[in-house]
Design a protein around this motif. Structure first.
Motif, PDB file in Angstrom:
ATOM      1  N   THR A   1      -7.146  -5.794   5.042  1.00  8.86           N
ATOM      2  CA  THR A   1      -8.454  -5.233   4.689  1.00  8.86           C
ATOM      3  C   THR A   1      -9.124  -5.994   3.543  1.00  8.86           C
ATOM      4  O   THR A   1     -10.262  -5.719   3.195  1.00  8.86           O
ATOM      5  N   GLN A   2      -8.408  -6.931   2.936  1.00  8.44           N
ATOM      6  CA  GLN A   2      -8.970  -7.741   1.853  1.00  8.44           C
ATOM      7  C   GLN A   2      -8.368  -9.133   1.933  1.00  8.44           C
ATOM      8  O   GLN A   2      -7.194  -9.276   2.304  1.00  8.44           O
TER       9      GLN A   2
ATOM     10  N   THR B   1      -3.467  -4.447   0.186  1.00  6.41           N
ATOM     11  CA  THR B   1      -4.610  -4.613   1.100  1.00  6.41           C
ATOM     12  C   THR B   1      -4.628  -6.001   1.740  1.00  6.41           C
ATOM     13  O   THR B   1      -5.171  -6.163   2.829  1.00  6.41           O
TER      14      THR B   1
ATOM     15  N   ASN C   1      -9.052  -9.908  -3.403  1.00  8.27           N
ATOM     16  CA  ASN C   1      -8.160  -9.105  -4.231  1.00  8.27           C
ATOM     17  C   ASN C   1      -7.966  -9.764  -5.605  1.00  8.27           C
ATOM     18  O   ASN C   1      -7.927  -9.079  -6.632  1.00  8.27           O
TER      19      ASN C   1
ATOM     20  N   ASP D   1      -2.351  -5.674   4.541  1.00 11.67           N
ATOM     21  CA  ASP D   1      -2.961  -4.743   5.501  1.00 11.67           C
ATOM     22  C   ASP D   1      -4.099  -5.409   6.278  1.00 11.67           C
ATOM     23  O   ASP D   1      -4.526  -4.904   7.313  1.00 11.67           O
TER      24      ASP D   1
ATOM     25  N   THR E   1       0.820  -1.214   0.000  1.00 10.66           N
ATOM     26  CA  THR E   1       0.000   0.000   0.000  1.00 10.66           C
ATOM     27  C   THR E   1       0.853   1.264   0.000  1.00 10.66           C
ATOM     28  O   THR E   1       0.489   2.257  -0.630  1.00 10.66           O
TER      29      THR E   1
END
Lengths: 268, 396
Positions: free
Chosen positions: B341-342, B336, B347, B339, B320
């Protein structure tokens, strides 16, 4: 014969006042061209700088340094990517520090940020450091003998008699290797005798005067040669003088001739 | 999601309808660039070929002829001097595909100025014709996907590459073709890939091309395992070549390998392939373009702006931080996944959807930036006769 050129501190006295946008890797060639087009500088496309190994690493490195330090160069902006083999921050100190700058795409806001910063820096280098006129003490004339030239001895002695130094490269076939080697020898100007089956050539930093042979290809392309096969030596020197004084050669007008770095080993 | 493209008369499909300006001698590269600049949207490439017969002659002819007939092209304008060796490229191109080829010769036009003017006129005429062509519904088998990575970092093998693998697997299952390249980047992971080959022979071919590759580097007196990973990779957090390779190979997902391709040679049926290409990003893109790849996904950890004149090239960031720092060259962020978040699958689905969007006409960052890098790949004789030697040394 007295020739007035441009004083390029640390690089010598040149007969051209070129700014070079030097991409240290293939990945920065496009951004380099955009900057060069915007500010009226020279650049070139190439496929080097990354994925190279062995003797090609110092070979390409030296080639870039020699280009950047050529007497016809006023200033240099190195544009690098960041993760390549030939690292811009290491290349820069090996180039003449006078009027040399570096931008790294991965650290300068990508392609857009680098383009914008590059235009600003290139203009500063150009506008804030005007080259002073200075006499060229010893003009170095390169001869690219990609084909055999019968009256070579006469040409050499006429050039020497005019007070010029002469450098010769005589690999037969294509001219590009000879031109690259002549660049390394810091020649100011080149007479190119292209192979009978090859077109005229060029080398963006150095004016190249192309002399045709009598071959069918050269006859077909005669409009792109500066001088024809029956040229007299006195006419060669006459044109050389004019070009040293600023007249552009045909290859300078058309922009032909890719700068080809020497390579010997495959890319990884 | 539906797919649309340009159906070519040779049965292949394009997702772009470009007019390419291809110089057949390096001194015509400047004219090619001028024609691109002065035309209403033609794309040009530059190169350093001087028509000398080199050790790599066949490789160079394939590269030029293959790119001249990439299915994303409506037509190619070949700038030539009028020499016989150019006919070799043109004859080969005609055997590769039915792309419209227009020759403009300096011997006919006599001056570069006139050649350039003629090129611009011809390009604009062809562009008008191209604009009259309509996209039509295309099957998934129309997709020939290129898988590439460049400027890898420690995230490559856990984010962008496996996510691209998810997308590649899904497309291959739907009848598409997908090509993994970069032999150096599977060095150390070749046995794992060979196990996924459709037949024993294909598995052996994978082992062989990697051994041949390593031998070609050894031939130069260089230990590739010492020279790689590159300094940029190390700065990106990669410690060994094997780590880089295990990560790089994940771009090809888990599908079976249908076959192994030589550099710049097109596959003859659908499926997942391995192509013997250098890891050099642009030499790889040139090889893919010549093999008829019509869309490429390029994962990157450090961030690189390059693209191709003949293929849309989607850039996927592995982290990111980089995706945020240089958004003008990144199309999609797989950071992501790291991170949190996905998921990888989410993705991967996003990459899959972007591939279809780009195939359907959405422009990539590399296309918007006008990136047309192009290189001719040479082996300088190092790889030609090494297969038997390679077989004798490879680790089984």
């Amino acid at each position: 014969m007295s020739i007035t050129g441009f004083a390029h501190k640390g690089r010598g006295v040149g007969i051209r006042d070129h700014q070079l946008i030097l991409p240290s890797v293939v990945c920065s060639t496009h951004v380099s061209r955009k900057i060069a087009n915007e500010v009226g500088a020279l650049t070139f496309a190439h496929q080097n700088g990354c994925g190279i190994i062995g003797i090609d690493v110092p070979g390409v490195d030296n080639f870039f340094i020699e280009l950047a330090n050529h007497p016809n160069v006023q200033s240099v902006l190195v544009v690098s990517l960041g993760c390549e083999t030939i690292q811009g921050p290491e290349l820069l100190p090996k180039i003449n520090q006078e009027l040399s700058r570096l931008l790294v795409i991965q650290e300068s806001g990508g392609a857009t940020g680098t383009y914008e910063a590059g235009v600003v820096q290139a203009k500063q280098l150009r506008d804030n450091f005007k080259s002073e006129p200075k006499e060229v003490e010893r003009l170095v004339v390169g001869l690219d003998l990609a084909r055999n030239v019968e009256n070579l001895a006469e040409i050499k002695s006429a050039l020497t008699a005019s007070g010029f130094a002469v450098e010769i490269e005589d690999k037969k076939g294509v001219s590009e290797h000879n031109l690259a080697k002549l660049m390394s020898k810091k020649v100011h100007i080149i007479f190119s005798f292209a192979d009978e089956n090859q077109p005229p050539s060029g080398f963006p930093l150095i004016p190249v005067i192309n002399i045709a042979s009598t071959s069918p290809l050269h006859a077909a392309l005669s409009a792109e040669f500066d001088l024809l096969s029956d040229v007299k030596i006195s006419e060669m020197i006459e044109l050389l003088t004019k070009v040293c004084q600023g007249e552009k050669t045909k290859s300078e007008v058309s922009g032909i001739g890719e700068i080809v770095a020497p390579r010997a080993v495959r890319s990884v | 999601m539906s797919l649309t493209g340009y159906k070519r008369s040779d049965g292949r499909w394009g997702f772009r309808n470009h007019v390419l300006i291809l110089p057949l001698h390096q001194i015509l590269s400047a004219a090619a660039r001028d024609i691109e600049e002065q035309s209403n949207g033609a794309v040009a490439v530059s190169h350093d070929w001087s028509q000398m017969v080199e050790k790599d002659h066949e490789r160079l002819i394939h590269s030029l002829a293959g790119n001249a007939t990439n299915p994303n092209l409506y037509a190619t304008i070949l700038l030539r001097l009028g020499t016989p060796i150019e006919d070799e490229v043109i004859t080969r191109a005609k055997s590769y595909g039915k792309t419209k080829l227009v020759e403009i010769s300096l011997s006919d036009f006599k001056s570069l100025d006139k050649l350039t003017q003629a090129g611009v006129t011809e390009a604009n005429k062809l562009l008008t014709e191209a604009n009259n062509e309509q996209r039509v519904a295309a099957p998934f088998s129309a997709i020939v996907l290129g898988l590439e990575c460049g400027g890898s970092d420690a995230y490559s093998g856990i984010t962008a590459n496996p996510a691209l693998g998810v997308a590649s697997d899904k497309l291959v299952a739907q009848g598409a073709t997908s090509i993994l390249g970069e032999t150096m980047e599977i060095l150390g992971a070749e046995h794992l890939l060979a196990k996924r080959a459709i037949t024993k022979e294909v598995g052996q071919q994978i082992i062989d091309v990697v051994a041949r590759y390593e031998a070609s580097i050894n031939y130069e007196g260089i230990d590739i395992r010492g020279a790689q990973p590159s300094r940029g990779n190390i700065e990106g957090g990669l410690s060994t070549l094997e780590e880089k390779s295990l990560g790089a190979a994940k771009k090809a997902g888990n599908a079976q390998f249908t076959g192994v391709l030589e550099y710049a040679i097109a596959p003859t049926k659908a499926g997942l392939y391995f192509m013997d290409t250098p890891g050099h990003d642009i030499e790889q893109l040139t090889g893919f373009g010549a093999a008829g790849v019509n869309i490429t996904v390029f994962t990157t950890g450090r961030g690189t702006p390059t693209g191709s004149a003949v293929m849309p090239t989607i850039k996927v960031a592995t982290n990111t931080e980089m995706a945020t720092a240089i958004p003008d060259i990144i199309d999609l962020n797989s950071g992501t996944i790291a991170d949190g978040t996905q998921t990888l699958e989410e993705n991967g689905e996003e990459i899959y959807n972007l591939i279809l969007d780009v195939a359907n006409g959405q422009l990539t960052k590399a296309e918007l930036g006008g990136h047309h890098e192009f290189n001719l790949s040479r082996l300088y004789g190092s790889s030609d006769k090494l297969i038997s030697y390679a077989r004798s040394i490879h680790r089984t």
